[in-house]
Motif scaffolding. Structure first.
Motif, mmCIF file in Angstrom:
data_model
loop_
_atom_site.group_PDB
_atom_site.id
_atom_site.type_symbol
_atom_site.label_atom_id
_atom_site.label_comp_id
_atom_site.label_asym_id
_atom_site.label_seq_id
_atom_site.Cartn_x
_atom_site.Cartn_y
_atom_site.Cartn_z
ATOM 1 N N PRO A 163 10.373 -6.862 5.107
ATOM 2 C CA PRO A 163 9.240 -7.680 4.521
ATOM 3 C C PRO A 163 8.510 -9.305 3.837
ATOM 4 O O PRO A 163 9.072 -9.879 4.148
ATOM 5 C CB PRO A 163 9.490 -6.841 3.471
ATOM 6 C CG PRO A 163 10.747 -7.004 2.958
ATOM 7 C CD PRO A 163 11.704 -6.724 4.471
ATOM 8 N N GLY A 164 7.182 -9.315 3.482
ATOM 9 C CA GLY A 164 6.495 -10.467 3.299
ATOM 10 C C GLY A 164 5.905 -11.586 4.592
ATOM 11 O O GLY A 164 6.322 -10.411 5.653
ATOM 12 N N PRO A 165 5.864 -12.524 4.493
ATOM 13 C CA PRO A 165 5.458 -13.187 5.999
ATOM 14 C C PRO A 165 6.253 -13.839 6.942
ATOM 15 O O PRO A 165 5.882 -13.996 8.022
ATOM 16 C CB PRO A 165 4.758 -14.425 4.873
ATOM 17 C CG PRO A 165 5.496 -14.819 3.715
ATOM 18 C CD PRO A 165 5.840 -12.664 3.394
ATOM 19 N N ALA A 166 7.558 -13.360 6.582
ATOM 20 C CA ALA A 166 8.704 -13.391 7.824
ATOM 21 C C ALA A 166 8.526 -12.725 8.600
ATOM 22 O O ALA A 166 9.225 -12.720 10.097
ATOM 23 C CB ALA A 166 10.512 -13.645 7.105
ATOM 24 N N ASP A 167 7.744 -11.358 8.705
ATOM 25 C CA ASP A 167 8.181 -10.079 9.622
ATOM 26 C C ASP A 167 7.112 -10.981 10.916
ATOM 27 O O ASP A 167 6.705 -11.898 10.748
ATOM 28 C CB ASP A 167 6.782 -9.193 9.495
ATOM 29 C CG ASP A 167 6.976 -7.697 9.690
ATOM 30 O OD1 ASP A 167 8.150 -7.094 9.706
ATOM 31 O OD2 ASP A 167 5.641 -7.898 10.538
ATOM 32 N N PRO A 168 8.105 -10.957 11.101
ATOM 33 C CA PRO A 168 7.183 -11.001 12.823
ATOM 34 C C PRO A 168 5.951 -10.941 13.962
ATOM 35 O O PRO A 168 5.706 -11.785 14.353
ATOM 36 C CB PRO A 168 8.473 -10.789 14.305
ATOM 37 C CG PRO A 168 8.882 -9.087 14.036
ATOM 38 C CD PRO A 168 9.182 -9.609 11.853
ATOM 39 N N SER A 169 5.652 -9.758 12.760
ATOM 40 C CA SER A 169 4.384 -9.778 12.992
ATOM 41 C C SER A 169 3.493 -10.450 13.322
ATOM 42 O O SER A 169 1.778 -11.128 13.683
ATOM 43 C CB SER A 169 3.600 -8.453 12.669
ATOM 44 O OG SER A 169 4.090 -8.519 11.020
ATOM 45 N N TYR A 170 3.776 -11.330 12.213
ATOM 46 C CA TYR A 170 2.800 -12.687 11.749
ATOM 47 C C TYR A 170 2.602 -13.561 13.083
ATOM 48 O O TYR A 170 1.697 -14.676 13.211
ATOM 49 C CB TYR A 170 3.201 -13.317 10.658
ATOM 50 C CG TYR A 170 2.820 -12.308 9.528
ATOM 51 C CD1 TYR A 170 1.583 -11.632 9.219
ATOM 52 C CD2 TYR A 170 3.599 -11.036 9.256
ATOM 53 C CE1 TYR A 170 1.204 -10.276 7.872
ATOM 54 C CE2 TYR A 170 3.359 -10.071 7.903
ATOM 55 C CZ TYR A 170 1.912 -9.378 7.458
ATOM 56 O OH TYR A 170 1.668 -9.215 7.013
ATOM 57 N N ALA A 171 3.925 -14.001 13.170
ATOM 58 C CA ALA A 171 4.002 -14.727 14.220
ATOM 59 C C ALA A 171 3.484 -14.525 15.195
ATOM 60 O O ALA A 171 2.585 -15.363 16.306
ATOM 61 C CB ALA A 171 5.345 -15.478 14.444
ATOM 62 N N PHE A 172 3.505 -12.419 16.262
ATOM 63 C CA PHE A 172 2.836 -12.350 17.167
ATOM 64 C C PHE A 172 0.890 -12.739 17.164
ATOM 65 O O PHE A 172 0.393 -13.174 18.442
ATOM 66 C CB PHE A 172 3.574 -11.085 17.343
ATOM 67 C CG PHE A 172 2.748 -10.046 18.311
ATOM 68 C CD1 PHE A 172 4.308 -10.443 20.053
ATOM 69 C CD2 PHE A 172 2.493 -9.617 18.683
ATOM 70 C CE1 PHE A 172 3.501 -9.964 21.006
ATOM 71 C CE2 PHE A 172 1.727 -8.774 19.482
ATOM 72 C CZ PHE A 172 2.462 -9.000 21.260
#
Length: 181
Positions: A163-172
């Motif tokens: 959960p949250g902004p550390a999820d890898p989707s946000y970097a991908f």
């Protein structure tokens, strides 16, 4: 383009916009993206999430950080979607499978819920949003202690969601952004 085809096309576009709204809700819930969640509801919308909150959706969203705090994993999956349109309003019965891994008194347990959302949508200023959403539980499968094993060898080297902004989707992703619909 004849009027009949234009009407069918408008209905298809409206239904796709509602499907996108429903999917955006799942993403916002699972990623604990409260700004995105807020953008999915009309300001005067109602949300009925049982004992968590009943009433104005914005008040429910205000409570989400505390509600989600013990939830290590949230994973909402939409299955069957039944929609009925009537101009700039619509209703939907949306089937879901929602997995929760929750920490309680230092221990993790799992809850898999099969249920439905009873939704009312309105298109205002050209944008479909929730005007009323209620959750209905059809079944629940609990497991204590948790059966989730993120350290299983099969997952070695895989991205692990969180959960949250550390999820890898946000970097991908560069197009799918946190806080945006």
């Amino acid at each position: 383009m004849d009027a009949s085809l234009e009407t069918q096309l408008r209905e298809l576009l409206d239904k796709q916009a509602i499907h996108d709204l429903v999917n955006a809700y799942c993403n916002a819930a699972d990623r604990h993206d409260h700004a995105k969640m807020r953008a999915l509801y009309h300001e005067d919308a109602i949300d009925d999430h049982g004992h968590f909150a009943r009433g104005p959706a914005m008040e429910f969203i205000d409570k989400l950080p505390e509600i989600q705090k013990p939830m290590a994993i949230l994973h909402h999956n939409v299955t069957t979607v039944n929609l009925k349109l009537d101009g700039d309003r619509a209703e939907g019965e949306v089937y879901i499978l929602a997995f929760h891994q929750v920490k309680h008194e230092g221990e993790l347990f799992d809850v898999l819920i099969g249920g439905r959302y009873f939704d009312k949508y309105e298109k205002r200023a050209g944008l479909w949003k929730f005007s009323h959403r209620a959750i209905v539980a059809d079944w629940c499968y609990p497991a204590h202690p948790t059966q989730v094993r993120l350290d299983h060898p099969f997952l070695h080297g895989a991205y692990i969601g969180e959960p949250g902004p550390a999820d890898p989707s946000y970097a991908f992703f560069s197009l799918l952004k946190r806080g945006e619909r």
